[in-house]
Design a protein around this motif. Structure first.
Motif, PDB file in Angstrom:
ATOM      1  N   LEU A  31      25.183  95.988  93.141  1.00 13.75           N
ATOM      2  CA  LEU A  31      26.091  95.008  93.712  1.00 13.75           C
ATOM      3  C   LEU A  31      25.307  93.825  94.252  1.00 13.75           C
ATOM      4  CD1 LEU A  31      28.744  97.140  95.638  1.00 13.75           C
ATOM      5  CD2 LEU A  31      28.655  96.521  93.221  1.00 13.75           C
ATOM      6  N   THR A  32      25.831  92.627  93.984  1.00 15.99           N
ATOM      7  CA  THR A  32      25.247  91.441  94.600  1.00 15.99           C
ATOM      8  C   THR A  32      25.514  91.500  96.096  1.00 15.99           C
ATOM      9  OG1 THR A  32      27.288  90.205  94.220  1.00 15.99           O
ATOM     10  CG2 THR A  32      25.580  90.050  92.532  1.00 15.99           C
ATOM     11  N   GLU A  90      20.830  89.229  89.394  1.00 12.27           N
ATOM     12  CA  GLU A  90      21.093  88.983  87.977  1.00 12.27           C
ATOM     13  C   GLU A  90      19.819  88.914  87.141  1.00 12.27           C
ATOM     14  OE1 GLU A  90      24.764  87.506  90.095  1.00 12.27           O
ATOM     15  OE2 GLU A  90      22.618  87.503  90.479  1.00 12.27           O
ATOM     16  N   ARG A 143      33.286  94.909  84.892  1.00 12.57           N
ATOM     17  CA  ARG A 143      34.670  94.719  85.325  1.00 12.57           C
ATOM     18  C   ARG A 143      35.590  95.545  84.426  1.00 12.57           C
ATOM     19  NH1 ARG A 143      33.247  88.953  85.189  1.00 12.57           N
ATOM     20  NH2 ARG A 143      32.877  88.185  87.304  1.00 12.57           N
ATOM     21  N   TYR A 168      28.297  91.448  83.992  1.00  9.97           N
ATOM     22  CA  TYR A 168      28.996  91.995  85.148  1.00  9.97           C
ATOM     23  C   TYR A 168      29.932  93.109  84.686  1.00  9.97           C
ATOM     24  CZ  TYR A 168      27.525  87.811  87.751  1.00  9.97           C
ATOM     25  OH  TYR A 168      26.797  86.816  88.345  1.00  9.97           O
ATOM     26  N   GLN A 174      35.378  99.530  97.128  1.00  7.49           N
ATOM     27  CA  GLN A 174      34.325  99.360  96.132  1.00  7.49           C
ATOM     28  C   GLN A 174      34.462 100.387  95.010  1.00  7.49           C
ATOM     29  OE1 GLN A 174      30.823  99.610  98.560  1.00  7.49           O
ATOM     30  NE2 GLN A 174      30.885  97.453  99.163  1.00  7.49           N
ATOM     31  N   LYS A 202      29.701  91.332  93.174  1.00  7.59           N
ATOM     32  CA  LYS A 202      29.836  91.652  91.761  1.00  7.59           C
ATOM     33  C   LYS A 202      28.868  92.772  91.409  1.00  7.59           C
ATOM     34  CE  LYS A 202      30.980  86.837  90.627  1.00  7.59           C
ATOM     35  NZ  LYS A 202      30.540  85.621  89.904  1.00  7.59           N
ATOM     36  N   VAL A 223      26.269  94.061  88.901  1.00 12.68           N
ATOM     37  CA  VAL A 223      25.384  93.517  87.873  1.00 12.68           C
ATOM     38  C   VAL A 223      24.780  94.670  87.074  1.00 12.68           C
ATOM     39  CG1 VAL A 223      23.350  92.102  87.438  1.00 12.68           C
ATOM     40  CG2 VAL A 223      24.883  91.539  89.349  1.00 12.68           C
ATOM     41  N   GLN A 279      34.011  88.875  97.111  1.00 15.19           N
ATOM     42  CA  GLN A 279      33.683  90.251  96.749  1.00 15.19           C
ATOM     43  C   GLN A 279      32.366  90.308  95.978  1.00 15.19           C
ATOM     44  OE1 GLN A 279      35.011  93.150  97.441  1.00 15.19           O
ATOM     45  NE2 GLN A 279      36.759  92.387  98.617  1.00 15.19           N
ATOM     46  N   ARG A 313      37.383  99.422  92.742  1.00 15.42           N
ATOM     47  CA  ARG A 313      37.071  98.307  91.847  1.00 15.42           C
ATOM     48  C   ARG A 313      36.154  98.753  90.708  1.00 15.42           C
ATOM     49  NH1 ARG A 313      37.734  92.973  93.304  1.00 15.42           N
ATOM     50  NH2 ARG A 313      38.895  92.615  95.232  1.00 15.42           N
TER      51      ARG A 313
END
Length: 484
Positions: free
Chosen positions: A151-152, A296, A341, A339, A101, A160, A162, A158, A104
């Motif tokens: 995190l969702t 979200e 990333r 999100y 985690q 996401k 938010v 995986q 990422r």
């Protein structure tokens, strides 16, 4: 921020707003110590200065791996104050999960009260320490500034990250508090983890209303509930609390319970809510609310006073909701910025509406959730929505929680299996044959053959988590390892 958005015109950080208007009123408590709004504002500035001294800069990402505590609250506020961003990670996750985690997310700093060498050695570990700043922290209040990553649940694939801003969090709080009665002088228990959107929403309801927040020892929830007026709970927690109050009062009259209980309003989630439970709560002077929400949308989207209907109420202010081909789509002031990333914030959707993958219908002006589009499976050519089976199982008096998953079947392709939690059998032992037979007979009367579970297993205790939302992906992996 316009007054029309949240009803309160915050021109500065919310805790500074309340410190200017109600400096001496109690704002925060950990069960031992209390802090006024003026003290909260001063402490946050000191902790923010401490972060700056350790090299934390605006827009950097601080990972917080910790259970709820007063230190976690201070750190979250200080990270905001310095203009940085925070992301909460579940401290019960394994070291390999945390490492993945963090990789990422590309975190800049890490804070945890219990450093794990496998995790902490990879990132600069910061301390929560207050310092008198040589010069004041000058990051200005910006309602649109990205502040939190959540995190969702990661029910499939995986999770996401938010991203929310103060604006979206405050709009979420305003909409719910247009229904629930949470006023200055009331106190909301931080009963859900801050790494989950439901816990984060409690923090922002406190900041929006300028009321009180109580951070208590999670090991004695019932004792903590006696000290507060508001809480967010799952039905089993409320059931156990009321049972203990009735036992302590040695009198099942409503007056006896009201004499013990300060609790006025409870937001329930996580499971079907028994009508008998809400009736018992009302007799104790507690109003129960239920609803539907998601990470979200900064938590709750619809809400209502819990009743005999399985619906989840009407849409709250600052949100919009439509149903397209059976799927729920949402938008509004509470919708996340995007999100996270590769250190960038990417929009949730190419359009203003966000597709939730939740299935729903409107009946008599109320929203009913029918399940997840990505949870459906096919058995003997028939579409099976596991949530509809779970709802029937939860009506059985012995069942407290239920998750239905598919298993491979040579004849039908897939068949449903039910994983349940019950208060009448021990969680570490297999379900008794007598209870299985009782459940089979019950379901035979309630649902068609292709929707009846072919087996019943006890929910694995180590995967139940924090009582908010169980990962279907993890349960499916566990189920695949069992010999059925």
């Amino acid at each position: 921020m316009a007054a029309g958005l949240t009803g309160i015109n915050f021109s500065t950080w919310p805790w500074q707003h309340w410190a200017a208007g109600r400096a001496d009123e109690i704002a925060l408590s950990d069960g031992v110590s209390q802090w006024s709004w003026a003290e909260v504002a001063r402490q946050v500035d000191n902790y923010a200065a401490g972060l700056a001294a350790q090299g934390v800069k605006p827009d950097q990402l601080v990972a917080i791996i910790a259970p709820n505590s007063i230190q976690t609250v201070w750190l979250l506020l200080a990270v905001m104050r310095i203009g940085a961003r925070s992301v909460g990670l579940n401290p019960k996750s394994s070291a390999p999960e945390l490492v993945e985690q963090l990789r990422r997310l590309a975190c800049d700093f890490l804070w945890t009260p219990s450093p794990n060498a496998e995790v902490a050695d990879r990132y600069p570990v910061i301390e929560l320490r207050g310092e008198e700043a040589a010069s004041p922290v000058t990051v200005a209040w910006q309602p649109e500034r990205p502040l939190t990553l959540t995190l969702t649940s990661g029910s499939t694939g995986q999770p996401k990250a938010v991203v929310h801003a103060a604006r979206t969090h405050l709009a979420s709080a305003q909409g719910l508090l247009a229904q629930m009665d949470y006023q200055p002088g009331d106190c909301w228990l931080l009963s859900l983890p801050l790494f989950h959107i439901s816990g984060m929403a409690i923090l922002w309801r406190w900041l929006y209303r300028g009321a009180q927040l109580v951070v208590a020892d999670a090991s004695d929830l019932n004792q903590a509930l006696l000290q507060v007026t508001h809480a967010s709970l799952v039905p089993t927690q409320l059931q156990r609390f009321l049972a203990e109050c009735l036992d302590d009062s040695r009198d099942e009259s409503s007056d006896a319970v009201k004499a013990v209980v300060k609790l006025k309003e409870v937001l329930l989630g996580g499971a079907m809510i028994p009508v008998g439970l809400t009736s018992q709560a009302e007799q104790a002077g507690i109003r129960c609310w239920c609803g539907y929400g998601m990470t979200e949308m900064a938590s709750t989207v619809t809400a209502k006073l819990a009743n005999a209907s399985a619906g989840v109420g009407q849409v709250l202010p600052q949100r919009e909701l439509v149903i397209r081909d059976g799927e729920i789509w949402v938008r509004g002031e509470t919708l996340a910025l995007g999100y996270y990333r590769n250190r960038q914030i990417e929009p949730l959707s190419a359009e203003s509406w966000f597709a939730t993958k939740d299935l729903g219908v409107w009946l008599d002006g109320e929203l009913f959730i029918q399940g997840r589009a990505d949870n459906m499976f096919i058995s003997g050519g028939e579409n099976v929505q596991p949530e509809s089976i779970e709802q029937v199982l939860l009506a059985h008096p012995a069942v407290r929680q239920a998750v239905v998953l598919p298993v491979a079947d040579s004849e039908y392709g897939q068949r449903p299996v039910a994983l349940i939690m019950t208060e009448v059998e021990h969680a570490t032992k297999p379900l008794s044959e007598s209870l299985k037979q009782d459940l089979q007979a019950f379901m035979a009367e309630q649902v068609t053959a292709f929707r009846r579970p072919v087996d019943y297993l006890m929910l694995p205790e180590h995967l139940i988590g924090n009582g908010i939302k169980i990962s279907r992906r993890q349960l499916a992996d566990w189920l695949a390892s069992q010999s059925l």
